[in-house]
Design a protein around this motif. Sequence first.
Motif, PDB file in Angstrom:
ATOM      1  N   THR A 103      -0.961   9.442   2.441  1.00 21.08           N
ATOM      2  CA  THR A 103      -0.928   9.991   1.096  1.00 21.08           C
ATOM      3  C   THR A 103      -2.074   9.384   0.294  1.00 21.08           C
ATOM      4  OG1 THR A 103       0.640   8.281   0.379  1.00 21.08           O
ATOM      5  CG2 THR A 103       1.563  10.374   1.167  1.00 21.08           C
ATOM      6  N   GLN A 104      -2.228   9.872  -0.945  1.00 24.35           N
ATOM      7  CA  GLN A 104      -3.395   9.503  -1.746  1.00 24.35           C
ATOM      8  C   GLN A 104      -3.235   8.122  -2.374  1.00 24.35           C
ATOM      9  OE1 GLN A 104      -4.858  13.419  -3.775  1.00 24.35           O
ATOM     10  NE2 GLN A 104      -2.766  13.766  -3.083  1.00 24.35           N
ATOM     11  N   SER A 105      -4.381   7.451  -2.547  1.00 28.35           N
ATOM     12  CA  SER A 105      -4.395   5.999  -2.696  1.00 28.35           C
ATOM     13  C   SER A 105      -3.719   5.457  -3.958  1.00 28.35           C
ATOM     14  CB  SER A 105      -5.843   5.507  -2.605  1.00 28.35           C
ATOM     15  OG  SER A 105      -6.349   5.053  -3.786  1.00 28.35           O
ATOM     16  N   SER A 106      -2.884   4.447  -3.720  1.00 27.75           N
ATOM     17  CA  SER A 106      -2.182   3.722  -4.771  1.00 27.75           C
ATOM     18  C   SER A 106      -1.597   2.466  -4.147  1.00 27.75           C
ATOM     19  CB  SER A 106      -1.059   4.583  -5.358  1.00 27.75           C
ATOM     20  OG  SER A 106      -0.302   3.863  -6.314  1.00 27.75           O
ATOM     21  N   ILE A 107      -1.490   1.398  -4.959  1.00 29.89           N
ATOM     22  CA  ILE A 107      -0.816   0.192  -4.489  1.00 29.89           C
ATOM     23  C   ILE A 107       0.130  -0.305  -5.573  1.00 29.89           C
ATOM     24  CG2 ILE A 107      -2.788  -0.464  -3.038  1.00 29.89           C
ATOM     25  CD1 ILE A 107      -3.382  -2.720  -5.064  1.00 29.89           C
ATOM     26  N   ALA A 108       1.048  -1.180  -5.177  1.00 34.82           N
ATOM     27  CA  ALA A 108       1.927  -1.870  -6.119  1.00 34.82           C
ATOM     28  C   ALA A 108       1.841  -3.360  -5.833  1.00 34.82           C
ATOM     29  CB  ALA A 108       3.369  -1.381  -5.988  1.00 34.82           C
ATOM     30  N   VAL A 109       1.866  -4.182  -6.898  1.00 37.11           N
ATOM     31  CA  VAL A 109       1.773  -5.632  -6.737  1.00 37.11           C
ATOM     32  C   VAL A 109       2.887  -6.315  -7.521  1.00 37.11           C
ATOM     33  CG1 VAL A 109      -0.727  -5.586  -6.353  1.00 37.11           C
ATOM     34  CG2 VAL A 109       0.165  -5.921  -8.665  1.00 37.11           C
ATOM     35  N   SER A 110       3.330  -7.459  -7.005  1.00 36.76           N
ATOM     36  CA  SER A 110       4.417  -8.199  -7.638  1.00 36.76           C
ATOM     37  C   SER A 110       4.273  -9.681  -7.338  1.00 36.76           C
ATOM     38  CB  SER A 110       5.766  -7.699  -7.105  1.00 36.76           C
ATOM     39  OG  SER A 110       6.836  -8.481  -7.607  1.00 36.76           O
ATOM     40  N   ALA A 111       4.676 -10.508  -8.293  1.00 33.04           N
ATOM     41  CA  ALA A 111       4.718 -11.947  -8.063  1.00 33.04           C
ATOM     42  C   ALA A 111       6.066 -12.374  -7.505  1.00 33.04           C
ATOM     43  CB  ALA A 111       4.427 -12.705  -9.354  1.00 33.04           C
ATOM     44  N   ASN A 112       7.131 -11.631  -7.836  1.00 34.11           N
ATOM     45  CA  ASN A 112       8.479 -12.077  -7.467  1.00 34.11           C
ATOM     46  C   ASN A 112       9.231 -11.109  -6.553  1.00 34.11           C
ATOM     47  OD1 ASN A 112       9.209  -9.958  -9.160  1.00 34.11           O
ATOM     48  ND2 ASN A 112       9.774 -11.303 -10.869  1.00 34.11           N
ATOM     49  N   HIS A 120      10.504  -8.336  -7.412  1.00 28.30           N
ATOM     50  CA  HIS A 120      11.466  -7.559  -8.191  1.00 28.30           C
ATOM     51  C   HIS A 120      10.790  -6.713  -9.271  1.00 28.30           C
ATOM     52  CE1 HIS A 120      14.700  -9.738  -6.246  1.00 28.30           C
ATOM     53  NE2 HIS A 120      14.132 -10.877  -6.591  1.00 28.30           N
ATOM     54  N   ASP A 121       9.747  -7.243  -9.883  1.00 23.72           N
ATOM     55  CA  ASP A 121       9.020  -6.558 -10.947  1.00 23.72           C
ATOM     56  C   ASP A 121       7.632  -6.212 -10.434  1.00 23.72           C
ATOM     57  OD1 ASP A 121      11.026  -7.040 -13.160  1.00 23.72           O
ATOM     58  OD2 ASP A 121      10.601  -9.101 -12.549  1.00 23.72           O
ATOM     59  N   TRP A 122       7.260  -4.934 -10.563  1.00 24.66           N
ATOM     60  CA  TRP A 122       6.045  -4.446  -9.913  1.00 24.66           C
ATOM     61  C   TRP A 122       5.102  -3.798 -10.920  1.00 24.66           C
ATOM     62  CZ3 TRP A 122       5.145  -4.975  -4.585  1.00 24.66           C
ATOM     63  CH2 TRP A 122       6.221  -5.513  -3.856  1.00 24.66           C
ATOM     64  N   ILE A 123       3.808  -3.950 -10.654  1.00 26.93           N
ATOM     65  CA  ILE A 123       2.772  -3.236 -11.396  1.00 26.93           C
ATOM     66  C   ILE A 123       2.203  -2.179 -10.456  1.00 26.93           C
ATOM     67  CG2 ILE A 123       0.601  -3.409 -12.655  1.00 26.93           C
ATOM     68  CD1 ILE A 123       2.976  -4.906 -13.939  1.00 26.93           C
ATOM     69  N   LEU A 124       2.170  -0.945 -10.931  1.00 28.23           N
ATOM     70  CA  LEU A 124       1.610   0.162 -10.160  1.00 28.23           C
ATOM     71  C   LEU A 124       0.134   0.296 -10.483  1.00 28.23           C
ATOM     72  CD1 LEU A 124       2.314   2.639  -8.303  1.00 28.23           C
ATOM     73  CD2 LEU A 124       2.632   3.941 -10.423  1.00 28.23           C
ATOM     74  N   LEU A 125      -0.701   0.245  -9.464  1.00 27.96           N
ATOM     75  CA  LEU A 125      -2.135   0.451  -9.646  1.00 27.96           C
ATOM     76  C   LEU A 125      -2.482   1.842  -9.132  1.00 27.96           C
ATOM     77  CD1 LEU A 125      -1.844  -2.793  -9.502  1.00 27.96           C
ATOM     78  CD2 LEU A 125      -4.324  -2.715  -9.177  1.00 27.96           C
ATOM     79  N   ASN A 126      -2.712   2.730 -10.085  1.00 20.89           N
ATOM     80  CA  ASN A 126      -2.987   4.152  -9.887  1.00 20.89           C
ATOM     81  C   ASN A 126      -1.698   4.907  -9.583  1.00 20.89           C
ATOM     82  OD1 ASN A 126      -5.711   3.737 -10.375  1.00 20.89           O
ATOM     83  ND2 ASN A 126      -6.104   3.294  -8.210  1.00 20.89           N
ATOM     84  N   ALA A 127      -1.659   6.136 -10.055  1.00 20.51           N
ATOM     85  CA  ALA A 127      -0.487   6.994  -9.889  1.00 20.51           C
ATOM     86  C   ALA A 127      -0.954   8.281  -9.228  1.00 20.51           C
ATOM     87  CB  ALA A 127       0.158   7.280 -11.240  1.00 20.51           C
ATOM     88  N   THR A 159      -4.423   9.689 -11.081  1.00 22.73           N
ATOM     89  CA  THR A 159      -3.752   9.814 -12.383  1.00 22.73           C
ATOM     90  C   THR A 159      -2.729  10.940 -12.470  1.00 22.73           C
ATOM     91  OG1 THR A 159      -5.555  11.224 -13.208  1.00 22.73           O
ATOM     92  CG2 THR A 159      -5.747   8.845 -13.615  1.00 22.73           C
ATOM     93  N   THR A 160      -2.795  11.936 -11.595  1.00 24.93           N
ATOM     94  CA  THR A 160      -1.886  13.078 -11.699  1.00 24.93           C
ATOM     95  C   THR A 160      -0.428  12.661 -11.564  1.00 24.93           C
ATOM     96  OG1 THR A 160      -3.628  14.458 -10.752  1.00 24.93           O
ATOM     97  CG2 THR A 160      -1.422  15.397 -10.818  1.00 24.93           C
ATOM     98  N   GLY A 161      -0.179  11.585 -10.821  1.00 26.26           N
ATOM     99  CA  GLY A 161       1.184  11.100 -10.652  1.00 26.26           C
ATOM    100  C   GLY A 161       1.854  10.684 -11.946  1.00 26.26           C
ATOM    101  N   LEU A 162       1.056  10.410 -12.987  1.00 27.82           N
ATOM    102  CA  LEU A 162       1.659  10.087 -14.289  1.00 27.82           C
ATOM    103  C   LEU A 162       2.550  11.225 -14.773  1.00 27.82           C
ATOM    104  CD1 LEU A 162      -1.454   8.530 -16.064  1.00 27.82           C
ATOM    105  CD2 LEU A 162       0.603   7.296 -15.364  1.00 27.82           C
ATOM    106  N   VAL A 198       0.871  -1.175   0.000  1.00 20.43           N
ATOM    107  CA  VAL A 198       0.000   0.000   0.000  1.00 20.43           C
ATOM    108  C   VAL A 198       0.909   1.225   0.000  1.00 20.43           C
ATOM    109  CG1 VAL A 198      -1.755   1.305   1.244  1.00 20.43           C
ATOM    110  CG2 VAL A 198      -1.877  -1.205   1.175  1.00 20.43           C
ATOM    111  N   LEU A 199       0.976   1.903  -1.128  1.00 20.59           N
ATOM    112  CA  LEU A 199       1.796   3.105  -1.235  1.00 20.59           C
ATOM    113  C   LEU A 199       1.085   4.301  -0.615  1.00 20.59           C
ATOM    114  CD1 LEU A 199       3.054   2.621  -4.903  1.00 20.59           C
ATOM    115  CD2 LEU A 199       4.350   2.210  -2.794  1.00 20.59           C
ATOM    116  N   GLY A 200      -0.226   4.392  -0.858  1.00 26.56           N
ATOM    117  CA  GLY A 200      -1.032   5.468  -0.294  1.00 26.56           C
ATOM    118  C   GLY A 200      -2.407   4.945   0.055  1.00 26.56           C
ATOM    119  N   SER A 201      -2.943   5.373   1.193  1.00 26.81           N
ATOM    120  CA  SER A 201      -4.219   4.825   1.672  1.00 26.81           C
ATOM    121  C   SER A 201      -5.304   5.881   1.839  1.00 26.81           C
ATOM    122  CB  SER A 201      -4.008   4.112   3.014  1.00 26.81           C
ATOM    123  OG  SER A 201      -3.375   4.981   3.948  1.00 26.81           O
ATOM    124  N   GLY A 202      -4.977   7.151   1.577  1.00 27.99           N
ATOM    125  CA  GLY A 202      -5.947   8.218   1.755  1.00 27.99           C
ATOM    126  C   GLY A 202      -6.753   8.482   0.493  1.00 27.99           C
ATOM    127  N   ALA A 203      -7.852   9.223   0.663  1.00 26.27           N
ATOM    128  CA  ALA A 203      -8.653   9.663  -0.479  1.00 26.27           C
ATOM    129  C   ALA A 203      -8.038  10.925  -1.066  1.00 26.27           C
ATOM    130  CB  ALA A 203     -10.095   9.896  -0.040  1.00 26.27           C
TER     131      ALA A 203
END
Length: 304
Positions: free
Chosen positions: A38-47, A49-56, A94-97, A5-10
């Motif tokens: 901070t504003q909500s975003s998560i990252a997920v990974s299987a290994n 080392h390589d991560w998918i960012l969900l929301n920026a 999306t602004t983080g993009l 959990v990178l960010g948990s706020g609205a």
Amino acid sequence: MKIRVLGSGAGGGFPQWNCNCRNCAGVRSGRIAAHARTQSSIAVSANGHDWILLNASPDIRSQLESFPALQPARRVRDTAIRAILLVDAQIDHTTGLLMLREHTAPWDVYCTEAVYEDLTTGFPVFTVLSHFRGVIWHEIVPHGGDFVIPGSEGLVFGAVPLKSEAPPFSPHRHNTVPGDNIGVRIRDSATGGRLFYAPGLGSIDPQILREMEAADCLLIDGTLWTDDEMIRGGIGDKRGLDMGHLAQASSGGLIEHLSRLDCTRKILIHINNTNPILDETSPERRTLEQAGIEVAYDGMDIEL
């Protein structure tokens, strides 16, 4: 599957910069037992080392700095983020993009056609990024079945449309179309662990309920405690449902739905600065704890 959990706020985070509600004033002064978010975003990974960012989120820079795994430093400019998945076109997702414009290649961005439309017209983030490295858009089709994202081998994704609200700049505002807001299921093909991520959720229909029942862990919309919370607090004139958020304690609210589920973990994310559950000693927080519901915090790690 590893989840950070990178960010948990609205939107606006906690404390919100211009807000002096009980929560925001209390966390600044130390009068309440609460932690900034901070504003909500998560990252997920299987290994790991390589991560998918969900929301920026707009807070993406500090979020990346807080999680060293996303900066492996293998070369002069580097990142462990392989792709970005957007659940909606909201500013706080999306602004983080724009903060990631220095990437050395076009970003692979996964989102629905409705979100793509918003991010090339009303809030033309993709158009702005085209003057840098740009983006490669991969369409997510709600109800379109499972899909994989290169670089995240071992994870299988799927999307379902949510009844929520389109952003104020969207032509679909107050007249939403499937794809304006999605929930994302993620399955680890090795462990079988399943996550359902839905930071915006206006109602729970039978399909959403099935997704929630099948999940081992929910990271789900925790924006408001009551539907009229912002009105009673003198913060705004909109109810939660007007903004596309199902409150927790209202009749027919999220607590009632979650209490019927047997999933391993039920975690609220995207928590508004006015929500009393941010006060860790509040009666509302105790109500959640008694119901077996957790509250996400920045830096929370989950493994499935």
